[in-house]
Design a protein around this motif. Sequence first.
Motif, short mmCIF file in Angstrom:
data_model
loop_
_atom_site.label_atom_id
_atom_site.label_comp_id
_atom_site.label_asym_id
_atom_site.label_seq_id
_atom_site.Cartn_x
_atom_site.Cartn_y
_atom_site.Cartn_z
N GLU A 6 49.52 47.41 39.52
CA GLU A 6 49.50 48.41 38.45
C GLU A 6 50.13 47.88 37.16
O GLU A 6 51.25 47.35 37.16
CB GLU A 6 50.27 49.67 38.89
N GLY A 7 49.42 48.04 36.06
CA GLY A 7 49.95 47.72 34.74
C GLY A 7 49.99 46.27 34.37
O GLY A 7 50.34 45.94 33.23
N VAL A 8 49.65 45.37 35.28
CA VAL A 8 49.81 43.94 34.99
C VAL A 8 48.77 43.47 33.98
O VAL A 8 47.56 43.70 34.14
CB VAL A 8 49.72 43.10 36.29
N ARG A 9 49.24 42.81 32.92
CA ARG A 9 48.38 42.27 31.87
C ARG A 9 48.19 40.76 32.00
O ARG A 9 47.15 40.23 31.61
CB ARG A 9 48.98 42.57 30.50
N GLU A 10 49.19 40.07 32.52
CA GLU A 10 49.13 38.61 32.52
C GLU A 10 50.10 38.06 33.56
O GLU A 10 51.22 38.56 33.70
CB GLU A 10 49.50 38.09 31.12
#
Length: 419
Positions: free
Chosen positions: A365-369
Motif C-alpha cells: 500500500e502506498g509504495v511509489r518507489e
Amino acid sequence: MGEHYVDVTHVLCGFSKGLISDLDSLLPAASVLVVEDEYVSAARDVPRRIVNHPCVAGVVHAPVQNEQDPARVVRAVSRPRHIRAVVPATEYGVVAAAALADAWGLPGAGTPAAAILRNKAALRAHADSAGLPQPRWRPAESVADVVAFRAAHGGRCVLKPADRQASLGVRLLDADDDAALAWVGTTTADEPRMRARDTGAGRFLVEERLSGPEVSVECLVDGGELLFLNITEKLLHPGPSPVELGHVVPASLPPAVTGELHRLMRLLVTSTGFGSGVLHAEWILVDGVRPHLVECAGRLPGDSIDLLIDLAYGGRIVADLLAVLQEGAPPTRGPALAGAAIRFLSAQPGVVRTVTGLAESRAAEGVREVDLAAEPGTVVKEVTSSWDRIGHLLATGSTGTHAGQNAAAAAGLIEVRTS
C-alpha cells in the motif's frame, strides 16, 4: 566564457545529478552551467555525467569549494550575459553560490549568512549570540578536549566535524566509549570524491548530547521573508552514528511546538541576514517539546526530502527556489494535501547472500518507489554515514503518519541476508 555558453541563464555551484534531472524539465536546453572544482569534477566524472542532460551547456572548473577566499571563484567565473540565478547545488557550493550572486547583483543567501551556515562552529557561535536554543559546545582540538567536556556534561557528548555533510564523522559518545578511537574516526572521516584537495585543515566540535525526537524544518525564503515552512519527522539508526533511517512529511506535532519552530526559524533568518533561497535546519525536541538547534544548511534538503515535500504539498520546491533566486513572482503554497515518507534500507555488515521481498514490497500500500543496490555478492558496510545505506523505499498516504506507516510496513517485507 565561450560562444557555446551564450544561452546560459542559470549557474549551479557544485554538481548534483538529482538537481540537474529536475532542471531538465524546468529549463531550456543549454541554459545551465555547472561550476565545479577540477579535482572533484574528475573524481566524479562530471563531464561524462552531464552529457545526457539537455539543460546543461557544460562544466567550468573553478575553486568553488574555497570558502576561505570566495573572491577566487568570483574572479574565475565570468558573468554569463543572460544570467538569471545562481543555485547552490551541493553543501560544498553554498558559499560560492552566495558570492557569485552577490557579485552579479542577484538574489541569494548573502555571503556572510552562507559562511555562517557552512561552518558548524560559526553557526554555534552565532546561535549563542542570537539567543537560539542549542546544546552547550566547544571547539575540540584533541582527545583531551573531548574527555574533559564529556566529564563536565554528564558523561555523554557528541563529536563532529565542523564542515562535513551526510552525518559523516559524527559520533555519539557515552561514558565508557573510547574517546581516542572516536577522535580518530571523526578526524579521518572524509569523502575524497566530493571534497577539493585545498579545503584546508578540518575543525571539530564537541557538544552536549541532548535527548528527544528530531525534526528538520525546510523553509523557502524570499528577501528575508519566510514564504513556506515544512516540518519533517526524522528517524535515526540506533548506535553511535546518528544516520537518518527515514523521513516523514509533514511531521505530526503539537501546535505549540510547531509555532515555536516557526518563531525560531524566523529568528535564524533575521539574525544571520539570510536573503533568498532554501534553508534546511535540524532540531532536537528536548522532552519532546523544546526545540534545540542541531545544524542548518543553506541549500535544498537531501535524502529526497524535496520530493517528499512535492508529494505532500503539490507543486515543485525546485521551481519555487528558482522563482525566488531569479526575482520571479513569489510562489504560494498551502497546507499539506497528503503525506509522504522515505525509509532507508540497511543490512548487517557482510557479504549479501540472499535478497527477498522486493516484489511484495513494491506491491504494498502506498509504495511509489523501491531502490536497492544490494544483490548477492555485494559487500555491505556498517552504516556510519548516509553514503553507507544500501537503498530506499518511498511511500505516500493520506497524512504523514499514514505514509510513514506504509513505508515502514513495506520496508519490513524486504530481507537482505548477509554472512
